[in-house]
Design a protein around this motif. Sequence first.
Motif, PDB file in Angstrom:
ATOM      1  N   CYS A  33       0.768  -1.149   0.285  1.00 50.49           N
ATOM      2  CA  CYS A  33      -0.107  -0.025   0.008  1.00 50.49           C
ATOM      3  C   CYS A  33       1.036   1.258   0.111  1.00 50.49           C
ATOM      4  CB  CYS A  33      -0.650  -0.024   1.168  1.00 50.49           C
ATOM      5  SG  CYS A  33      -2.046   1.435   1.488  1.00 50.49           S
ATOM      6  N   VAL A  34       0.870   1.880  -1.123  1.00 50.60           N
ATOM      7  CA  VAL A  34       1.486   3.495  -1.097  1.00 50.60           C
ATOM      8  C   VAL A  34       0.634   4.314  -0.493  1.00 50.60           C
ATOM      9  CG1 VAL A  34       2.753   4.809  -2.522  1.00 50.60           C
ATOM     10  CG2 VAL A  34       2.768   2.414  -2.992  1.00 50.60           C
ATOM     11  N   VAL A  35       1.174   5.258   0.333  1.00 45.54           N
ATOM     12  CA  VAL A  35       0.456   6.164   0.989  1.00 45.54           C
ATOM     13  C   VAL A  35       1.063   7.612   0.551  1.00 45.54           C
ATOM     14  CG1 VAL A  35      -0.482   7.161   3.060  1.00 45.54           C
ATOM     15  CG2 VAL A  35       0.181   4.676   2.972  1.00 45.54           C
ATOM     16  N   SER A  36       0.248   8.345  -0.048  1.00 42.61           N
ATOM     17  CA  SER A  36       0.578   9.702  -0.342  1.00 42.61           C
ATOM     18  C   SER A  36      -0.323  10.912   0.197  1.00 42.61           C
ATOM     19  CB  SER A  36       0.738   9.881  -2.044  1.00 42.61           C
ATOM     20  OG  SER A  36      -0.368   9.566  -2.505  1.00 42.61           O
ATOM     21  N   GLY A  37       0.206  12.021   0.363  1.00 44.69           N
ATOM     22  CA  GLY A  37      -0.670  13.207   0.513  1.00 44.69           C
ATOM     23  C   GLY A  37      -0.730  13.163   2.148  1.00 44.69           C
ATOM     24  N   CYS A  38      -0.262  12.225   2.881  1.00 40.60           N
ATOM     25  CA  CYS A  38      -0.320  12.269   4.211  1.00 40.60           C
ATOM     26  C   CYS A  38       1.198  12.538   4.965  1.00 40.60           C
ATOM     27  CB  CYS A  38      -0.730  10.936   4.787  1.00 40.60           C
ATOM     28  SG  CYS A  38      -0.986  10.671   6.601  1.00 40.60           S
ATOM     29  N   ILE A  39       0.957  13.317   6.222  1.00 39.50           N
ATOM     30  CA  ILE A  39       2.197  13.403   6.715  1.00 39.50           C
ATOM     31  C   ILE A  39       2.576  11.755   7.295  1.00 39.50           C
ATOM     32  CG2 ILE A  39       3.653  14.553   8.771  1.00 39.50           C
ATOM     33  CD1 ILE A  39       1.520  16.574   8.495  1.00 39.50           C
ATOM     34  N   PHE A  40       3.130  11.240   6.219  1.00 37.16           N
ATOM     35  CA  PHE A  40       3.400   9.817   6.384  1.00 37.16           C
ATOM     36  C   PHE A  40       3.718   9.246   7.997  1.00 37.16           C
ATOM     37  CE2 PHE A  40       5.016   5.558   5.587  1.00 37.16           C
ATOM     38  CZ  PHE A  40       3.964   4.756   5.128  1.00 37.16           C
TER      39      PHE A  40
END
Length: 125
Positions: free
Chosen positions: A21-28
């Motif tokens: 799962c690639v997470v983008s747009g979040c302060i990861f």
Amino acid sequence: VQLQASGGGLVQAGGSLRLSCVVSGCIFRSCAVGWFRQAPGKEREFAAAISWRGGSTRYSDSVKGRFTISRDNAKNTVNLQMNSLKPEDTAVYYCAAYVGGSTSLRGESLAYDYWGQGTLVTVSS
């Protein structure tokens, strides 16, 4: 915030698959990420979650000991390694995220604000 799940497929019982799962747009680093699954005709259920630092994990009883969740913050990716798969693991798997999770991890889907599209895992007997 966007999440992109991949890695599903068809596997025989006893086999393994690795979901990503690639997470983008979040302060990861501040997002807890979880995996949920939904089998045909059943409600969505929690499978696993990992804290934003990766130091804490949580598993459902049905996957504990067989699945391992991990994260690579440098790659903004959370992985779910699934071993010893059973036909009852057949489902659409979703990754999801919420801001927080530094002290405890949530297992209920309502706690998760952001969802990716699902990826289908089919385990044949």
